[in-house]
Design a protein around this motif. Structure first.
Motif, PDB file in Angstrom:
ATOM      1  N   ALA A 151       3.600   6.746  23.664  1.00  0.00           N
ATOM      2  CA  ALA A 151       3.768   5.883  22.483  1.00  0.00           C
ATOM      3  C   ALA A 151       2.411   5.381  21.996  1.00  0.00           C
ATOM      4  O   ALA A 151       2.114   5.380  20.790  1.00  0.00           O
ATOM      5  CB  ALA A 151       4.691   4.712  22.822  1.00  0.00           C
ATOM      6  N   ILE A 152       1.576   4.965  22.939  1.00  0.00           N
ATOM      7  CA  ILE A 152       0.236   4.454  22.586  1.00  0.00           C
ATOM      8  C   ILE A 152      -0.604   5.568  21.968  1.00  0.00           C
ATOM      9  O   ILE A 152      -1.316   5.354  20.979  1.00  0.00           O
ATOM     10  CB  ILE A 152      -0.456   3.854  23.835  1.00  0.00           C
ATOM     11  N   ALA A 153      -0.514   6.780  22.533  1.00  0.00           N
ATOM     12  CA  ALA A 153      -1.262   7.921  21.982  1.00  0.00           C
ATOM     13  C   ALA A 153      -0.835   8.188  20.546  1.00  0.00           C
ATOM     14  O   ALA A 153      -1.676   8.414  19.666  1.00  0.00           O
ATOM     15  CB  ALA A 153      -1.037   9.160  22.852  1.00  0.00           C
ATOM     16  N   ALA A 154       0.480   8.119  20.277  1.00  0.00           N
ATOM     17  CA  ALA A 154       0.995   8.347  18.911  1.00  0.00           C
ATOM     18  C   ALA A 154       0.511   7.252  17.965  1.00  0.00           C
ATOM     19  O   ALA A 154       0.157   7.510  16.809  1.00  0.00           O
ATOM     20  CB  ALA A 154       2.523   8.397  18.940  1.00  0.00           C
ATOM     21  N   ILE A 163       5.282   0.309  18.024  1.00  0.00           N
ATOM     22  CA  ILE A 163       5.952   0.695  19.264  1.00  0.00           C
ATOM     23  C   ILE A 163       7.038  -0.343  19.548  1.00  0.00           C
ATOM     24  O   ILE A 163       6.773  -1.552  19.504  1.00  0.00           O
ATOM     25  CB  ILE A 163       4.954   0.724  20.450  1.00  0.00           C
ATOM     26  N   ILE A 164       8.251   0.133  19.804  1.00  0.00           N
ATOM     27  CA  ILE A 164       9.355  -0.773  20.130  1.00  0.00           C
ATOM     28  C   ILE A 164       9.862  -0.429  21.522  1.00  0.00           C
ATOM     29  O   ILE A 164      10.206   0.723  21.812  1.00  0.00           O
ATOM     30  CB  ILE A 164      10.500  -0.668  19.100  1.00  0.00           C
ATOM     31  N   LEU A 165       9.869  -1.421  22.397  1.00  0.00           N
ATOM     32  CA  LEU A 165      10.297  -1.228  23.780  1.00  0.00           C
ATOM     33  C   LEU A 165      11.519  -2.089  24.037  1.00  0.00           C
ATOM     34  O   LEU A 165      11.503  -3.294  23.769  1.00  0.00           O
ATOM     35  CB  LEU A 165       9.162  -1.632  24.727  1.00  0.00           C
ATOM     36  N   THR A 166      12.556  -1.471  24.542  1.00  0.00           N
ATOM     37  CA  THR A 166      13.794  -2.226  24.712  1.00  0.00           C
ATOM     38  C   THR A 166      14.526  -1.789  25.983  1.00  0.00           C
ATOM     39  O   THR A 166      14.231  -0.739  26.551  1.00  0.00           O
ATOM     40  CB  THR A 166      14.704  -2.060  23.470  1.00  0.00           C
ATOM     41  N   ALA A 232       8.251   4.570  13.855  1.00  0.00           N
ATOM     42  CA  ALA A 232       8.183   3.847  15.122  1.00  0.00           C
ATOM     43  C   ALA A 232       8.356   4.790  16.303  1.00  0.00           C
ATOM     44  O   ALA A 232       9.004   5.827  16.203  1.00  0.00           O
ATOM     45  CB  ALA A 232       9.257   2.768  15.159  1.00  0.00           C
ATOM     46  N   PHE A 233       7.766   4.403  17.402  1.00  0.00           N
ATOM     47  CA  PHE A 233       7.986   5.091  18.678  1.00  0.00           C
ATOM     48  C   PHE A 233       8.829   4.122  19.501  1.00  0.00           C
ATOM     49  O   PHE A 233       8.368   3.043  19.857  1.00  0.00           O
ATOM     50  CB  PHE A 233       6.640   5.365  19.371  1.00  0.00           C
ATOM     51  N   VAL A 234      10.065   4.510  19.751  1.00  0.00           N
ATOM     52  CA  VAL A 234      11.031   3.585  20.355  1.00  0.00           C
ATOM     53  C   VAL A 234      11.388   4.062  21.765  1.00  0.00           C
ATOM     54  O   VAL A 234      11.748   5.220  21.965  1.00  0.00           O
ATOM     55  CB  VAL A 234      12.326   3.507  19.509  1.00  0.00           C
ATOM     56  N   ILE A 235      11.268   3.150  22.724  1.00  0.00           N
ATOM     57  CA  ILE A 235      11.560   3.495  24.121  1.00  0.00           C
ATOM     58  C   ILE A 235      12.689   2.606  24.632  1.00  0.00           C
ATOM     59  O   ILE A 235      12.602   1.374  24.563  1.00  0.00           O
ATOM     60  CB  ILE A 235      10.310   3.306  25.014  1.00  0.00           C
ATOM     61  N   LEU A 236      13.743   3.246  25.119  1.00  0.00           N
ATOM     62  CA  LEU A 236      14.837   2.520  25.782  1.00  0.00           C
ATOM     63  C   LEU A 236      14.714   2.785  27.276  1.00  0.00           C
ATOM     64  O   LEU A 236      14.807   3.929  27.721  1.00  0.00           O
ATOM     65  CB  LEU A 236      16.198   3.001  25.260  1.00  0.00           C
ATOM     66  N   MET A 260      12.157   8.789  19.750  1.00  0.00           N
ATOM     67  CA  MET A 260      12.850   7.948  20.719  1.00  0.00           C
ATOM     68  C   MET A 260      12.742   8.575  22.106  1.00  0.00           C
ATOM     69  O   MET A 260      12.908   9.790  22.251  1.00  0.00           O
ATOM     70  CB  MET A 260      14.329   7.825  20.362  1.00  0.00           C
ATOM     71  N   ILE A 261      12.491   7.724  23.077  1.00  0.00           N
ATOM     72  CA  ILE A 261      12.579   8.156  24.477  1.00  0.00           C
ATOM     73  C   ILE A 261      13.611   7.259  25.150  1.00  0.00           C
ATOM     74  O   ILE A 261      13.581   6.028  24.998  1.00  0.00           O
ATOM     75  CB  ILE A 261      11.225   8.039  25.205  1.00  0.00           C
ATOM     76  N   VAL A 262      14.517   7.882  25.868  1.00  0.00           N
ATOM     77  CA  VAL A 262      15.561   7.153  26.592  1.00  0.00           C
ATOM     78  C   VAL A 262      15.388   7.482  28.066  1.00  0.00           C
ATOM     79  O   VAL A 262      15.540   8.633  28.473  1.00  0.00           O
ATOM     80  CB  VAL A 262      16.975   7.591  26.108  1.00  0.00           C
ATOM     81  N   ASN A 263      15.025   6.474  28.868  1.00  0.00           N
ATOM     82  CA  ASN A 263      14.781   6.695  30.295  1.00  0.00           C
ATOM     83  C   ASN A 263      15.834   6.009  31.143  1.00  0.00           C
ATOM     84  O   ASN A 263      16.273   4.895  30.817  1.00  0.00           O
ATOM     85  CB  ASN A 263      13.424   6.107  30.699  1.00  0.00           C
ATOM     86  N   GLY A 264      16.204   6.634  32.239  1.00  0.00           N
ATOM     87  CA  GLY A 264      17.146   5.977  33.136  1.00  0.00           C
ATOM     88  C   GLY A 264      17.344   6.736  34.433  1.00  0.00           C
ATOM     89  O   GLY A 264      16.912   7.881  34.584  1.00  0.00           O
ATOM     90  N   ASP A 265      17.988   6.056  35.353  1.00  0.00           N
ATOM     91  CA  ASP A 265      18.263   6.609  36.684  1.00  0.00           C
ATOM     92  C   ASP A 265      19.755   6.450  36.945  1.00  0.00           C
ATOM     93  O   ASP A 265      20.239   5.338  37.158  1.00  0.00           O
ATOM     94  CB  ASP A 265      17.434   5.837  37.723  1.00  0.00           C
ATOM     95  N   THR A 266      20.477   7.574  36.894  1.00  0.00           N
ATOM     96  CA  THR A 266      21.944   7.490  36.977  1.00  0.00           C
ATOM     97  C   THR A 266      22.434   7.115  38.385  1.00  0.00           C
ATOM     98  O   THR A 266      23.619   6.899  38.584  1.00  0.00           O
ATOM     99  CB  THR A 266      22.597   8.824  36.541  1.00  0.00           C
ATOM    100  N   SER A 267      21.501   6.990  39.337  1.00  0.00           N
ATOM    101  CA  SER A 267      21.917   6.539  40.678  1.00  0.00           C
ATOM    102  C   SER A 267      21.781   5.017  40.827  1.00  0.00           C
ATOM    103  O   SER A 267      22.058   4.465  41.879  1.00  0.00           O
ATOM    104  CB  SER A 267      21.087   7.238  41.763  1.00  0.00           C
ATOM    105  N   GLN A 268      21.345   4.336  39.750  1.00  0.00           N
ATOM    106  CA  GLN A 268      21.104   2.879  39.822  1.00  0.00           C
ATOM    107  C   GLN A 268      21.883   2.133  38.740  1.00  0.00           C
ATOM    108  O   GLN A 268      21.326   1.307  38.023  1.00  0.00           O
ATOM    109  CB  GLN A 268      19.604   2.597  39.627  1.00  0.00           C
TER     110      GLN A 268
END
Length: 324
Positions: A151-154, A163-166, A232-236, A260-268
């Protein structure tokens, strides 16, 4: 069997930075020995590697790849050694040096930030080629840090204006309706990895200035409702804790010239029992949309202490036994 062990020799160049290769108190060499059941001895300008033919050949390849990085002026440390060993064991060592060719951005001290393993390389490539990318996998794989770095590079290249972080504020009580004045202190503990990445690249003061100007915005997911996010570069982050409705709401905020980037760990997943995770549902529902990329990180992509990957794998096996 003792008679299966062989000795191979590897010639070192006088010009090589051997202190970088070996590490303080030879810790890099010890790490290689530990992971390959080999013994590595230094005899002047020659390294003698004792082990099975397969392991000795693997170690030779790893050391030659590390030497190549050092010659290119890249400082190596334990995570690089671990990545080289993992890639060698899965016959991907040929791609190891290539990973270091691309510098994503420099941190505030001028140190280049690069990908650390094959999973991260695939992630960076996917973000370049898709409007929406899902990064799914265990903690410690660098998903959050890399997303913020991209996001910072963009932003620095002028590709986006903000940049929106949520994240879904499950623990912070998203439905409490607290005032924005209370927001920062309530959400901050959960966004620590995001702040760490911002501070590493911009420094604390510059990050705070960008936040004051609205160039960087950090807010719970509920604050995204009703908005269209353009340029915007949006990160969830922590997306496993979204409901299906929240995930749909978030993804449909995408505006022109946005990523948009959507990050997560389905074991948590921390959602109430019986509530389906929006991340799990999205993974099943959106696979066939061309401009959406899915990158699955494995325990082997963990860039923390090597034992962390083993801990994750042990828990995964225990969970499979329980489910079975």
């Amino acid at each position: 069997m003792a008679d299966e062990r062989q000795r191979m020799q590897l010639k070192l160049n006088e010009s090589d930075d051997l202190s970088m290769l070996f590490g303080a108190h030879d810790k890099n060499i010890k790490l290689i020995e530990e992971h390959t059941s080999t013994i590595i001895r230094t005899r002047g300008e020659v390294l003698e590697i004792e082990g099975t033919e397969e392991n000795a050949a693997l170690v030779t390849g790893v050391i030659e790849a590390l030497q190549e990085l050092i010659r290119r002026g890249i400082n190596i440390s334990a995570p690089d050694i671990v990545s080289a060993l993992k890639m060698a064991k899965s016959d991907r060592l040929a791609f190891f040096v290539d990973m270091y060719e691309e510098e994503i951005v420099k941190d505030r001290n001028g140190k280049p930030i690069r990908v650390k393993n094959a999973g991260q390389k695939q992630y960076v490539s996917s973000v370049k080629n898709h409007d929406v990318v899902f990064g799914i996998g265990p903690a410690g794989t660098g998903k959050t840090f890399l997303a913020v770095v991209l996001a910072i590079a963009a932003l620095k290249k002028g590709q986006v204006q903000k940049i929106i972080l949520t994240r879904p504020a499950v623990e912070a009580g998203e439905n409490l309706g607290f005032l924005p004045g209370d927001l920062k202190e309530k959400v901050d503990p959960y966004l620590r990895p995001v702040y760490d990445a911002l501070y590493q690249i911009f420094g604390t003061d510059h990050t705070n200035r960008l936040m004051e100007r609205g160039v960087i915005e950090i807010a719970p997911l509920a604050y995204m409702r009703g908005r269209t996010l353009e340029d915007a570069f949006v990160i969830l982050d922590e997306a496993q804790n979204t409901t299906i409705a929240q995930m749909k709401m978030f993804l449909t905020r995408l505006g022109y010239n946005s990523k948009m980037i959507v990050n997560g760990d389905t074991s948590q997943i921390d959602l109430p029992k019986g509530t389906m995770s929006g991340l799990v549902h999205a993974e099943r529902t959106l696979q066939n949309i061309k401009q959406i990329g899915f990158v699955n990180f494995e325990a082997s992509d963990v860039v923390r202490h090597p034992v962390v990957a083993e801990i994750i794998e042990a828990y995964e096996k225990a969970s499979l036994r329980k489910d079975g």
